[in-house]
Design a protein around this motif. Structure first.
Motif, PDB file in Angstrom:
ATOM      1  N   ARG A 111       0.868  -0.870  -0.355  1.00  0.00           N
ATOM      2  CA  ARG A 111      -0.075  -0.006   0.334  1.00  0.00           C
ATOM      3  C   ARG A 111       0.746   1.566  -0.065  1.00  0.00           C
ATOM      4  O   ARG A 111       0.866   1.810   0.695  1.00  0.00           O
ATOM      5  CB  ARG A 111      -0.875   0.023   1.557  1.00  0.00           C
ATOM      6  N   GLU A 153       2.156  10.602  -2.758  1.00  0.00           N
ATOM      7  CA  GLU A 153       1.833  12.319  -2.817  1.00  0.00           C
ATOM      8  C   GLU A 153       2.905  12.738  -2.914  1.00  0.00           C
ATOM      9  O   GLU A 153       3.399  13.405  -0.740  1.00  0.00           O
ATOM     10  CB  GLU A 153       0.877  11.632  -1.461  1.00  0.00           C
ATOM     11  N   ARG A 187       1.053  11.699  -9.399  1.00  0.00           N
ATOM     12  CA  ARG A 187       0.630  10.280  -8.603  1.00  0.00           C
ATOM     13  C   ARG A 187      -1.278   9.827  -9.996  1.00  0.00           C
ATOM     14  O   ARG A 187      -0.427   8.728  -9.449  1.00  0.00           O
ATOM     15  CB  ARG A 187      -0.478  11.716  -7.261  1.00  0.00           C
ATOM     16  N   PRO A 208     -10.808   4.613  -4.708  1.00  0.00           N
ATOM     17  CA  PRO A 208     -10.391   6.673  -4.864  1.00  0.00           C
ATOM     18  C   PRO A 208     -11.488   7.085  -3.926  1.00  0.00           C
ATOM     19  O   PRO A 208     -12.959   6.761  -3.425  1.00  0.00           O
ATOM     20  CB  PRO A 208     -10.114   6.442  -6.071  1.00  0.00           C
ATOM     21  N   ASP A 220      -2.649  -1.150  -3.139  1.00  0.00           N
ATOM     22  CA  ASP A 220      -3.913  -0.791  -2.745  1.00  0.00           C
ATOM     23  C   ASP A 220      -3.553   0.472  -2.373  1.00  0.00           C
ATOM     24  O   ASP A 220      -2.576   0.534  -2.027  1.00  0.00           O
ATOM     25  CB  ASP A 220      -4.209  -1.799  -1.757  1.00  0.00           C
ATOM     26  N   HIS A 221      -4.509   0.961  -3.355  1.00  0.00           N
ATOM     27  CA  HIS A 221      -4.430   1.836  -3.908  1.00  0.00           C
ATOM     28  C   HIS A 221      -5.410   3.559  -3.945  1.00  0.00           C
ATOM     29  O   HIS A 221      -6.921   3.411  -3.927  1.00  0.00           O
ATOM     30  CB  HIS A 221      -3.406   2.854  -5.393  1.00  0.00           C
ATOM     31  N   SER A 222      -5.304   4.620  -2.261  1.00  0.00           N
ATOM     32  CA  SER A 222      -6.539   5.010  -2.105  1.00  0.00           C
ATOM     33  C   SER A 222      -5.631   6.890  -2.445  1.00  0.00           C
ATOM     34  O   SER A 222      -5.246   6.827  -1.511  1.00  0.00           O
ATOM     35  CB  SER A 222      -6.787   4.889  -0.907  1.00  0.00           C
ATOM     36  N   HIS A 223      -6.744   7.052  -3.180  1.00  0.00           N
ATOM     37  CA  HIS A 223      -6.266   8.611  -3.342  1.00  0.00           C
ATOM     38  C   HIS A 223      -7.946   9.269  -3.850  1.00  0.00           C
ATOM     39  O   HIS A 223      -8.563   8.528  -3.744  1.00  0.00           O
ATOM     40  CB  HIS A 223      -5.293   8.946  -4.042  1.00  0.00           C
ATOM     41  N   ASP A 263       0.484   4.478  -1.305  1.00  0.00           N
ATOM     42  CA  ASP A 263       0.020   5.595  -1.624  1.00  0.00           C
ATOM     43  C   ASP A 263       0.547   7.062  -0.591  1.00  0.00           C
ATOM     44  O   ASP A 263       0.645   8.009  -1.919  1.00  0.00           O
ATOM     45  CB  ASP A 263      -1.419   6.043  -0.132  1.00  0.00           C
ATOM     46  N   ARG A 264       1.040   7.137   0.299  1.00  0.00           N
ATOM     47  CA  ARG A 264       1.756   8.157   0.410  1.00  0.00           C
ATOM     48  C   ARG A 264       3.312   8.570   0.421  1.00  0.00           C
ATOM     49  O   ARG A 264       3.717   9.823   0.127  1.00  0.00           O
ATOM     50  CB  ARG A 264       2.161   8.226   2.647  1.00  0.00           C
TER      51      ARG A 264
END
Lengths: 477, 477, 477
Positions: free
Chosen positions: A203, A209, A293, A315, A256-259, A205-206
């Motif tokens: 994961r 960003e 991103r 997302p 896994d990706h959550s933006h 994500d950060r």
């Protein structure tokens, strides 16, 4: 409300099944065929350390209340202070016995707030089926239930591994940071006394960003754990690929990706290099960071075609909507709020490149239900790589799941969906969540049978596939 | 999945009707009152040449599989190559016997992919009711079904005109290019042995998209067929009006429009002239082209107030989402993906001018279901010219149709909707599509009766109106 | 359609309840427990003068048809002229006997247009239960029904106060302009012969729209009634606060707000001052006016934390979509059309500041149903100040209300919703509207019971709370 009454828990064998007798009969048969099948949980948030240590859980509050933002948010709305519920500045904190008992009482006294929500359903069924409790939570029963659970937790059959076995979990994927050394996963894999399969999930994500204040520190740490210099864009890509390799070596099957949005527009290589360099100097703009991103989503798909990690997207949630709550309690403390999302244009750059690649699997989740029939089902009904994720987070609930099937199936069928994922921090709720999904799918399929859109044996096969072959194939298990 | 089993087709008399006995009884009565009424099909994509030539269909694949992008897309998602299914670079191609049989086998082996979709429903009912087939498609039955259909197609009662009569089609509108000379329509009208009514529909989309690379060539061709010089904007308008006149002379009752959005903002005349001239020089911008196209929607409404052609809108689909698929197989090959659409602001310029004009009828279709209760039903419940089109394309399916009635009826009633349109290239599916709609409307009306929102005789009248007076009035038939 | 038949009105005791026998039995029990409870109507548009004067209503048309834009719009769409229905240039006008009878006939002849809409339901039940009419409206019965109602209206028991008592209304909030002196409310409060509670609501919309041509005139009038100089921004705020105080003194419990969007972004004080001054000079831009209005939403919340007035939002309707209709008949004549709305970002500035303030209650209504599960329920399930308003206007209808509960409950439960509001100008429809809501909530709760998500006694409590404790608490009654 009247939460001082002593009520019985109503955990009926037919719960959630359609009420109409002809449909219920079919649904029962479909549900019976899947209810005891092993649980495949390809996306979860259970701490793997619990299974490594296998120590008894301390108390009901720290197990069932303090870590669960589904519960915290509603009690907060009802007036409770998160601190009184065992929430500390940056996650759950262990309350003393009196505090834990007081927190538990707040939950039970406010149990009416959860009427009609899946939280009540999960609690009721967990209390009844895991702990054998017969009375519903209320002010009158709070202490008794606390004692009953606390007592159970001291017994060996309520230790993490015993529950893991009892729940029939065959695969459990956790969610992990790229910096994580995955020691718990290694320990579990090496332990001959533990036969379950516990996999990490990548994961990142950060790390994607670039406008985060801590980003350059993060890529510095990434360089250390990967032993790849992240001083330029090429190194950054290589470091990420190295960590994906490391995760895969430890059993990972997906990233896994959550933006904030679902954008996947690639940049020219030179632009990516330039923005990366600017970010390292602390000079990146919001627009550049977003563009980078989105570019990295496309790069992630490219990497996936090479290493085979399934790519899951979650997302469009505005994190930490309440700044005061963030300041006092950190992230994941109940104030994340979903927002509208667009996929048709956003995913086109990625799908136009890799959407039919044999080694890419892309699973797209949403809380914005409007995209199911309009965007996700049409895309998953054409692109070989794409599957529609089942309802997630706020909409992992009976009616929302029924709406999901109603919105997706007519355009994409069952075989372009992901199979159930529980996405939960609440370890004890895993069986009731999967069971809920099986009941609801049985009910939906029974409706198709009752209206002669599906034969009973087709429905039986489909119900079985939804919890066996489909998640196994989608998540390459 | 297990598609090698031999299953019976389940084409029950009560299929799609509500299951609850009291509701089903009412629904049966409502359905019985409409099931045998003639089919009015005011928007379809059947090639009129089929009815002119009246030659036997060649084989099951070229009739039922290769031309139908509803089917192609799902088989593609499941891994099939479109070329193997009889799709050529720019439309269906005739496969040889072995190829056709192989394509058919791919369909049957992958039939489970269609579970829960209307494609399965349409196939099942067409197989059973048109061809008398009793076994469900599967690997085991593929050849037998192929043979059975192939054999039927050699018999006179399966020729196009015989089927047209057997299906009870009273009106069939095709979709036609402004350049088309409409010879088939002329031939059918002139043929005393053909008593059906087959009407063209004016579909000028590509002539309104000034940024198309082939646009100036198109308006050149438009000039030739209309015998009007399209060298300036006034000539362009006159040429379009001339072709509308020609279509109307050949029986057309409507024009159809499908663009990226629903904008109708008119331009100043001088701006329209300027942009038109720029486009002829190949110097139009994307923004200018969009503005011109929106202006032309308003102009189309103006023309409609003069010649009376009904105006139907089918906006907001991103065509050819997969560039590789477009390059290899051309348009309409399964990768069109819907997108969000806005109507309240977009249609205001048109409706504010012509929305209550006695000679304008505007029928608005959508795949974005969110606009039904929010935008379309409120507008159709006020403006005399506007009607809400029934669900179209991806959402022409049982649950989506139920959602449509649920979303539109409470705000606009039944009499501000369009009546059913099948919008299909699949000639043989026309009866089952209309029958599906009649069953679903019967079910919806029966629910209103069962909850005492409508009396039985009101429901009977409404069911009848929905397939007789409403489409006749809306499409000026 | 066939509106010349003589049909009986079907006002069944079980109307709107679920049809499935086991569910219906539960629903009946739940409904029985709430059906006779007093009506709390915290947001309505009934003219308070009616109750002060207590004069007989003139005739059926001026009471039931001319003032009701829900009815006017559909008859207009069906071809009627608003003038013929008793609509004048700026509101209802009194038709003479022949005209009123002719208008009534238009309604009855076109009654089929309302099939499936709540307007038909409200009319049917009002006719039957208030007037004892047994025949359904049609061309054949128009005159008889007119006569029957006209005759009833001459009797004392059909005067406004008698109906108010008969309807069991315990609280009725009207909607009032800040300039209003609230004399009717004062008169009612002072009248010992009137025991009902009729409260004003502060509705300052037009004073917050700086780009209105009449805005500077309005703030001039505001200065006069408040006796506060509105020559600068500080005075404007003070004048608004003074009028809020005046309204509160006259019993107001809430302020109501309806603008084009839900924005709440505050301005710097100096910017607010600057824009205000520019507006007074007639030099404000559209962007500045919007920014100022959004700022004022935040200021309104700040005032609410001080004076405790509940804040209700009803955003995102494009008013007067048809310019010709506006020119001929003024506002509220049927051509208001909803539009999409966004809340997650729009409300964040307000909620981030005041969302957990103990003295703020914010109730958010929407016609854009997509935000229920995606935005409103998640926010109301965290922020203590926020409640989700029940369906409003176009979606105050059986299926839409069912969708609302289905979309909101799983994420926010029942106790974060507002309780029913009728929002109606149609005084006589108040009981049937509240009754409809009680029936539908009984049905929804019965479904939860039947699927074992709620016990019967929990459902009984919840049904009761929804019409008693919840609106009382939310609206601080």
């Amino acid at each position: 409300m009247n939460d001082h009454l002593v009520r019985s828990l109503d955990v009926d064998a037919d719960r959630l099944l359609p009420v109409q007798p002809e449909v219920r009969t079919v649904a029962r048969e479909l549900y019976a065929a899947t209810k005891d099948l092993p649980i495949i949980s390809p996306h979860s948030h259970v701490p793997p350390q619990w299974l490594v240590a296998d120590e008894p859980f301390t108390d009901p509050t720290s197990l069932l209340l303090s870590p669960d933002h589904y519960v915290l948010r509603m009690l907060h709305a009802g007036g409770a202070e998160l601190g009184d519920l065992g929430r500390g500045p940056d996650g759950p904190v262990q309350l003393d016995e009196a505090g834990a008992r007081r927190a538990w009482r707040i939950l039970c006294e406010n149990y009416h707030l959860f009427r009609g929500t899946p939280v009540k359903y999960w609690f009721d069924t967990t209390f009844a089926e895991v702990f054998g409790i017969t009375q519903a939570p209320s002010a009158a029963t709070a202490d008794a239930i606390y004692d009953e659970i606390a007592s159970a937790l001291t017994r060996p059959e309520f230790r993490p591994r015993a529950l893991f076995d009892r729940f029939g979990i065959s695969v459990l994927a956790t969610t992990d940071d790229p910096l994580d050394d995955l020691a718990p996963h290694r320990a579990l894999a090496a332990d001959p006394t533990f036969t379950g399969r516990v996999l990490p999930t990548f994961r990142p994500d950060r790390f994607l960003e670039l406008a985060r204040p801590d980003w350059s520190d993060l890529v510095g740490q990434l360089a250390r754990v990967s032993d790849v210099d992240t001083g330029d864009y090429a190194g950054y890509l290589a470091a990420i690929e190295e960590r994906r390799r490391y995760f895969k070596e430890h059993g990972a099957v997906s990233s896994d990706h959550s933006h904030a949005d679902a954008g996947t527009q690639p940049l020219e290589h030179a632009d990516a290099e330039r923005i990366y360099a600017a970010a390292l100097r602390g000079e990146v703009t919001r627009e550049e960071a977003d563009a980078f991103r989105r570019h990295m989503m496309s790069e992630t798909a490219r990497m996936a075609t090479q290493d085979g990690l399934v790519m899951t997207l979650h997302p469009a949630v505005r994190r930490n909507h309440d700044p005061d709550n963030l300041a006092r309690f950190g992230a994941d403390a109940g104030s994340d709020i979903p927002m509208g999302v667009e996929f048709t244009h956003a995913l086109q750059p990625l799908l136009g490149r890799y959407g039919n690649h044999p080694d890419l699997t892309l699973v797209v989740f949403t809380i914005d239900e409007t995209v199911y029939s309009r965007e996700l089902a049409p895309m998953a009904g054409f692109y070989r790589s794409m599957h529609v994720g089942v309802p997630w987070w706020f909409i992992d609930a009976p009616e929302a799941i029924r709406r999901f099937r109603g919105a997706v199936t007519e355009t994409a069928g069952f075989y372009r969906t992901s199979g159930f994922i529980d996405d939960t921090r609440a370890f004890l709720s895993i069986p009731t969540r999967h069971d809920m999904s099986r009941r609801l799918d049985a009910g939906y399929l029974a409706e198709l049978v009752a209206t002669h859109r599906l034969s009973l044996d087709e429905a039986l096969e489909t119900a079985h596939d939804l919890v066996t072959t489909i998640p196994t194939k989608v998540f390459k298990l």
